[in-house]
Motif scaffolding. Sequence first.
Motif, short mmCIF file in Angstrom:
data_model
loop_
_atom_site.label_atom_id
_atom_site.label_comp_id
_atom_site.label_asym_id
_atom_site.label_seq_id
_atom_site.Cartn_x
_atom_site.Cartn_y
_atom_site.Cartn_z
N ARG A 383 25.92 -76.61 24.27
CA ARG A 383 24.99 -77.54 24.90
C ARG A 383 25.78 -78.52 25.77
O ARG A 383 26.95 -78.80 25.49
N TYR A 384 25.14 -79.00 26.81
CA TYR A 384 25.83 -79.96 27.69
C TYR A 384 24.88 -81.09 28.08
O TYR A 384 23.66 -80.93 28.08
N THR A 385 25.45 -82.24 28.36
CA THR A 385 24.69 -83.39 28.82
C THR A 385 24.78 -83.48 30.34
O THR A 385 25.80 -83.12 30.94
N ALA A 386 23.74 -84.00 30.97
CA ALA A 386 23.72 -84.13 32.43
C ALA A 386 24.40 -85.42 32.88
O ALA A 386 24.72 -85.54 34.06
N ARG A 387 24.62 -86.35 31.96
CA ARG A 387 25.23 -87.63 32.32
C ARG A 387 26.43 -87.90 31.41
O ARG A 387 26.38 -87.65 30.21
N LEU A 394 26.81 -89.33 22.56
CA LEU A 394 26.39 -88.30 21.63
C LEU A 394 27.51 -87.38 21.15
O LEU A 394 27.29 -86.59 20.23
N ALA A 395 28.69 -87.45 21.78
CA ALA A 395 29.73 -86.47 21.47
C ALA A 395 30.09 -86.46 19.98
O ALA A 395 30.11 -85.41 19.32
N GLY A 396 30.39 -87.65 19.42
CA GLY A 396 30.76 -87.70 18.02
C GLY A 396 29.62 -87.34 17.09
O GLY A 396 29.81 -86.66 16.07
N ILE A 397 28.41 -87.76 17.47
CA ILE A 397 27.24 -87.46 16.64
C ILE A 397 26.97 -85.95 16.65
O ILE A 397 26.70 -85.34 15.60
N ALA A 398 27.05 -85.34 17.85
CA ALA A 398 26.81 -83.91 17.94
C ALA A 398 27.85 -83.12 17.15
O ALA A 398 27.53 -82.15 16.46
N VAL A 429 23.99 -71.03 26.69
CA VAL A 429 24.36 -72.31 27.30
C VAL A 429 23.11 -72.98 27.82
O VAL A 429 22.38 -72.41 28.64
N ARG A 430 22.84 -74.19 27.34
CA ARG A 430 21.67 -74.94 27.77
C ARG A 430 21.97 -76.43 27.80
O ARG A 430 22.88 -76.90 27.11
N ALA A 431 21.18 -77.15 28.61
CA ALA A 431 21.25 -78.61 28.56
C ALA A 431 20.77 -79.08 27.20
O ALA A 431 19.85 -78.50 26.61
N LEU A 432 21.39 -80.13 26.69
CA LEU A 432 21.02 -80.64 25.38
C LEU A 432 19.64 -81.26 25.41
O LEU A 432 19.35 -82.12 26.25
N ASP A 433 18.77 -80.82 24.53
CA ASP A 433 17.46 -81.44 24.33
C ASP A 433 17.62 -82.44 23.18
O ASP A 433 17.94 -82.05 22.05
N PRO A 434 17.41 -83.74 23.45
CA PRO A 434 17.59 -84.72 22.37
C PRO A 434 16.76 -84.40 21.14
O PRO A 434 17.19 -84.66 20.00
N ALA A 435 15.56 -83.85 21.32
CA ALA A 435 14.74 -83.50 20.17
C ALA A 435 15.43 -82.43 19.32
O ALA A 435 15.33 -82.43 18.09
N GLU A 436 16.16 -81.52 19.99
CA GLU A 436 16.91 -80.51 19.25
C GLU A 436 18.00 -81.14 18.40
O GLU A 436 18.23 -80.75 17.25
N LEU A 437 18.66 -82.17 18.96
CA LEU A 437 19.69 -82.86 18.18
C LEU A 437 19.07 -83.55 16.97
O LEU A 437 19.64 -83.54 15.87
N ALA A 438 17.88 -84.13 17.17
CA ALA A 438 17.22 -84.82 16.05
C ALA A 438 16.89 -83.86 14.93
O ALA A 438 16.91 -84.23 13.75
N THR A 439 16.59 -82.61 15.26
CA THR A 439 16.28 -81.63 14.20
C THR A 439 17.51 -81.28 13.38
O THR A 439 17.37 -80.72 12.28
N ARG A 440 18.71 -81.57 13.92
CA ARG A 440 19.93 -81.31 13.16
C ARG A 440 20.20 -82.40 12.11
O ARG A 440 21.03 -82.20 11.22
N PHE A 441 19.56 -83.56 12.25
CA PHE A 441 19.76 -84.63 11.30
C PHE A 441 19.05 -84.29 9.98
O PHE A 441 18.01 -83.64 9.97
N ASP A 442 19.61 -84.78 8.89
CA ASP A 442 19.01 -84.51 7.58
C ASP A 442 17.75 -85.34 7.38
O ASP A 442 17.71 -86.53 7.70
N ARG A 443 16.69 -84.67 6.90
CA ARG A 443 15.49 -85.41 6.52
C ARG A 443 15.75 -86.20 5.24
O ARG A 443 16.55 -85.78 4.38
N VAL A 444 15.10 -87.33 5.11
CA VAL A 444 15.19 -88.10 3.87
C VAL A 444 14.19 -87.52 2.87
O VAL A 444 13.23 -86.83 3.24
N GLY A 445 14.39 -87.76 1.59
CA GLY A 445 13.50 -87.21 0.56
C GLY A 445 12.15 -87.87 0.55
O GLY A 445 11.93 -88.93 1.17
N PRO A 446 11.19 -87.28 -0.18
CA PRO A 446 9.83 -87.84 -0.25
C PRO A 446 9.80 -89.27 -0.75
O PRO A 446 9.00 -90.08 -0.26
#
Length: 589
Positions: A383-387, A394-398, A429-446
């Motif tokens: 994935r790549y960023t346009a800016r 986002l580099a470290g987070i990704a 190879v695609r531009a990074l979709d921020p929503a896609e990055l958010a799906t990589r984060f762990d959900r919190v429990g109920p």
Amino acid sequence: MTGQPPPERPAARTFDVDLRGIVDLLSRHLYSSPRVYVRELLQNAVDATTARGGPPGPVRIEAGGGRLRIEDAGVGLTEPQVHEFLATIGNSAKRDALGFARHDFLGQFGIGLLSCFLVADEIEVVTRSAAQDAPAVVWRGHADGHYTVAPGVRDEPGTTVTLRARRDFEHWLEPSTVRELVRHYGALLPYDVRVNGERLTDGVPPWEAGREAMLGYGTRLLGAVPLDAIDLSVPEAGLRGVAYVLPHETNPSEPATHRVYLKRMLLGDRVDGILPEWAFFVRCVLDTDELRPTASREQLYHDELLVVAREALGERLRSWLVRMAATEPERLGAFLGVHHRGVMALAVHDDEMLRVVDEWIPFDTGEGAVTLAEFRARHRAIRYTARTEEFRQLAGIAAAQGVALVNGGYTYHAEILHRLPRLDPGLDVRALDPAELATRFDRVGPAVEFAARDLLAIARRTLADRGCAPVLRAFSPVALPALYLEGEPPRRAAAAEAAEGVWAEFTDAPPAAETEAGPEPGPLLVLNHRNPMVARLTSTADARVVELAVEALYGYALLTGNRALRPGDVAGVNRAFLGLVEHAIRAES
């Protein structure tokens, strides 16, 4: 009969023409500087010498005292030809009928001679044709619009032109100026051209003088030793020359210009359009027999032959780069250290150059500066960023979430990344979709989701007018409390903006942060539950404190992401800062 006086010569005949308008046209619209008069005189002398055939005779120039005289041993002119050349300005059909074919000669005698009126009030031409028994002729032209023609005296065929300087233009006829201009325009002419006895031509172009001399010429041209000298040849355009690789980086947005000669006479030092736009890392010295000059003879006419020449020269430069990549990697590395942008510009359109970029040029990635070949050997989804600012945020987070991220914010980087599957068809190879990055984060429990319901409700109300939705996730690094992810405006918010009248009530709802599939598209403020401060906010009962904290986290996320703050954002940050300070003071009292 001896003792008798010679017969009287016929009187000079006077002719009136409107030269003033022509001279004004030449000075204001055709020629960039009066200095071109030297080039035009040289062209006329060279044309006449070429037309006569046989061993070329010398061209002699005498300058000084406000006068200039140039003499050649060329074909000369008869009186009818004088009228046809000098009275019928620019008539190419009559010129060709007299044997001056356009292919073989440099200029047009009439216009070239009239250019001398840019620096002189009077021009005298004494000429004798090489035709048998042709008498000499004297033509005198004046800037006020009349000229005379009379019999002259000249022992041998050829032409002598004498100029008398206009007032305040004497410096253009000074010996030092004339020497400089003759050397500038005629240094490569294969003729013996002398000014006040000093020869100023050698007739050996750099590409015929050997490697050492060619590099020496390039050093004088560039003011520094070139990285390389590339021999050029396009037979279709009668073109030979050399491309000097610049030893310093140049601005690719500025059009490159080159030194171009037409039949060894300098056309111009700043000729453009001769190379493809991507080839801004070279400066060329070229000579052509076939390409056509513009009317001013300072640029090349843009026609089909110039297009052919440009493509052929571009292919020669491309081949040089490919060969160096295959056989001289150290030299290629030195070249890329200076001109990587030029190669990348070519890689946007050329697969061979794409391979050079892939293998040799490092890109900024979440794993440091590595080549694309090395990076795609580790990852099949990139994935790549346009800016660049977005990459830095986002580099470290990704990397912590296992996303292979590349900085596509530099010139040509995104286009090259998009073309990588041409080398590796299985690569994603695609531009990074921020929503896609958010799906990589762990959900919190109920349990955490239930405890955070008040926090998220307050955050939705606080951020509603920002077009941003809050979500709660757990991600690394722990020290980052909140992350702003850009995206398209939420569908509900967009619909609400478009709705009118009774329909507005159906869309007048706060933006939803989540769906079953994950966060809705749109800007997100992702709160990091692993961060201790955010974790404490989920159990904070004071709604005002939560509201101020959300305002502060939103501003913090914008600032750490190098994003511009709107006036409302600045006001929110100030409100949060002052409110939290006030709350802390009250708690102490």
